[in-house]
Design an enzyme around this catalytic site. Sequence first.
Site, short mmCIF file in Angstrom:
data_model
loop_
_atom_site.label_atom_id
_atom_site.label_comp_id
_atom_site.label_asym_id
_atom_site.label_seq_id
_atom_site.Cartn_x
_atom_site.Cartn_y
_atom_site.Cartn_z
N ARG A 224 0.85 -1.19 0.00
CA ARG A 224 0.00 0.00 0.00
C ARG A 224 0.88 1.24 0.00
NH1 ARG A 224 -3.62 -2.63 -1.53
NH2 ARG A 224 -5.58 -3.13 -0.50
N HIS A 272 -0.87 0.37 -9.75
CA HIS A 272 -1.63 -0.53 -8.86
C HIS A 272 -2.22 -1.71 -9.64
CE1 HIS A 272 -3.91 -0.75 -4.80
NE2 HIS A 272 -3.73 -1.96 -5.30
N1 LIG Z 1 -0.59 -4.02 -5.31
C1 LIG Z 1 -1.59 -4.85 -5.44
O1 LIG Z 1 -2.10 -5.03 -6.54
C2 LIG Z 1 -2.07 -5.64 -4.26
C3 LIG Z 1 -2.94 -6.71 -4.47
C4 LIG Z 1 -3.34 -7.48 -3.40
C5 LIG Z 1 -2.89 -7.18 -2.12
N2 LIG Z 1 -2.05 -6.13 -1.92
C6 LIG Z 1 -1.56 -5.83 -0.54
O2 LIG Z 1 -0.86 -6.97 -0.04
C7 LIG Z 1 -1.14 -7.07 1.36
C8 LIG Z 1 -0.78 -8.45 1.89
O3 LIG Z 1 -1.76 -9.39 1.49
P1 LIG Z 1 -1.77 -10.89 2.08
O4 LIG Z 1 -3.00 -11.54 1.57
O5 LIG Z 1 -0.47 -11.57 1.84
O6 LIG Z 1 -1.90 -10.60 3.66
P2 LIG Z 1 -1.88 -11.62 4.87
O7 LIG Z 1 -2.05 -13.02 4.38
O8 LIG Z 1 -2.83 -11.10 5.90
O9 LIG Z 1 -0.38 -11.52 5.43
C9 LIG Z 1 0.09 -10.43 6.12
C10 LIG Z 1 1.54 -10.68 6.55
O10 LIG Z 1 2.07 -9.47 7.08
C11 LIG Z 1 2.64 -9.72 8.36
N3 LIG Z 1 2.45 -8.57 9.24
C12 LIG Z 1 1.30 -7.89 9.53
N4 LIG Z 1 1.53 -6.91 10.40
C13 LIG Z 1 2.85 -6.97 10.70
C14 LIG Z 1 3.69 -6.23 11.59
N5 LIG Z 1 3.22 -5.22 12.34
N6 LIG Z 1 4.99 -6.57 11.64
C15 LIG Z 1 5.49 -7.60 10.91
N7 LIG Z 1 4.74 -8.35 10.05
C16 LIG Z 1 3.45 -8.03 9.97
C17 LIG Z 1 1.89 -10.91 8.91
O11 LIG Z 1 2.67 -11.52 9.91
P3 LIG Z 1 2.21 -12.89 10.65
O12 LIG Z 1 2.42 -13.97 9.60
O13 LIG Z 1 3.13 -13.03 11.78
O14 LIG Z 1 0.76 -12.70 11.01
C18 LIG Z 1 1.69 -11.74 7.63
O15 LIG Z 1 2.83 -12.54 7.39
C19 LIG Z 1 -2.61 -6.68 1.43
O16 LIG Z 1 -2.96 -6.25 2.73
C20 LIG Z 1 -2.70 -5.55 0.42
O17 LIG Z 1 -2.49 -4.31 1.04
C21 LIG Z 1 -1.64 -5.36 -2.96
#
Ligand SMILES: NC(=O)c1ccc[n+]([C@@H]2O[C@H](COP(=O)([O-])OP(=O)(O)OC[C@H]3O[C@@H](n4cnc5c(N)ncnc54)[C@H](OP(=O)(O)O)[C@@H]3O)[C@@H](O)[C@H]2O)c1
Length: 309
Positions: A224, A272
């Site tokens: 983000r 994006h």
């Molecule tokens: N650019 C684009 O087109 C696009 C598309 C889709 C998504 N995204 C972004 O990608 C993000 C990630 O998606 P996802 O599905 O992979 O999310 P997810 O499965 O919820 O994984 C989040 C990861 O971040 C870690 N995390 C969260 N807060 C943290 C902190 N304070 N310190 C250290 N690590 C932390 C978590 O740690 P733990 O494993 O320890 O819980 C987990 O490993 C989305 O939230 C979105 O913003 C972007």
Amino acid sequence: VAILFLSETDPVDEWAAALARALPGEDVRTGPAGIDGASVEFAVAWRPPAGALAALPNLRAVFSLGAGVDHVLGDPGLPANLPVVRLIDPDLTRQMTEWVVMNVLRHHRAMPDYAAQQAEGLWREIAVPPARERRVGIMGLGVLGGAAATALVSFGFALAAWVRSRRPWPLGELFAGQEGLGPFLARTDILVCLLPLTAETRGILDGRAFAALPPGAAVINAARGGHLVEADLIAALESGKLSAATLDVFADEPLPPPHPFWRHPRITVTPHVAAVTRPECAAREIAANIRRCRAGGPMRGTVDRRRGY
Ligand SMILES: NC(=O)c1ccc[n+]([C@@H]2O[C@H](COP(=O)([O-])OP(=O)(O)OC[C@H]3O[C@@H](n4cnc5c(N)ncnc54)[C@H](OP(=O)(O)O)[C@@H]3O)[C@@H](O)[C@H]2O)c1
């Protein structure tokens, strides 16, 4: 009305048709105008207008059109106990893996430098270390970060990841929590951000983080825009601390035409598009969750609202 689609930026007709196909017999509407709020059971939303979900008193869950839920949780009127469900979709995961692998390889193989050399008609080899000596670090090892790591390890990169909760990880070195951040950054040549945007992660890609990276590191942000302190990135590139950056997400989207990122020689911009939700694929995942919810079971991707992801 059973299912209400709420987005001002997504193709409404395509979504309504995809949801209707995935949920035969259900009443799918687009809104919010002209809808009896009390009749809505599920909302499917992207950046819902503030207060729109609070006007649906019998809502059982809100499904995000994307993997991130920051755009829903940011609504101060969001009903306190409403389940918020993010999108977990193999199609989205595959797209993100492609985009991350493409850009890690671009930085690894010095493509930003070769592009600059081409502009000057310069035929000159740039030394590149073997992948096993290239330290790639992924912030966030969730659905998207985990899949990207699995793909990257097949190239032999020296992988590390930074997460919240420590656990065993067979693909590389795992760092956790605030105390793990500094050591994680210090060993990372190519940094990939795939964190959710939460109170804890907002602004995490800042001058302090860049100072902790080795000289000449590259930064890739696919998470983000709110993760990045833009002025700090420009300063770190200008000083030579960072060699290059690839950004897919921005504080202000679409990135305004006068923004310095557009023309910065060391920054690559994509609009994006790292992983774009395809209605047909996402509707299938949302439909499966609606069936789980109706059967009284847990939904896949329900977020912990206190954690913010
Ligand atoms: N650019 C684009 O087109 C696009 C598309 C889709 C998504 N995204 C972004 O990608 C993000 C990630 O998606 P996802 O599905 O992979 O999310 P997810 O499965 O919820 O994984 C989040 C990861 O971040 C870690 N995390 C969260 N807060 C943290 C902190 N304070 N310190 C250290 N690590 C932390 C978590 O740690 P733990 O494993 O320890 O819980 C987990 O490993 C989305 O939230 C979105 O913003 C972007």
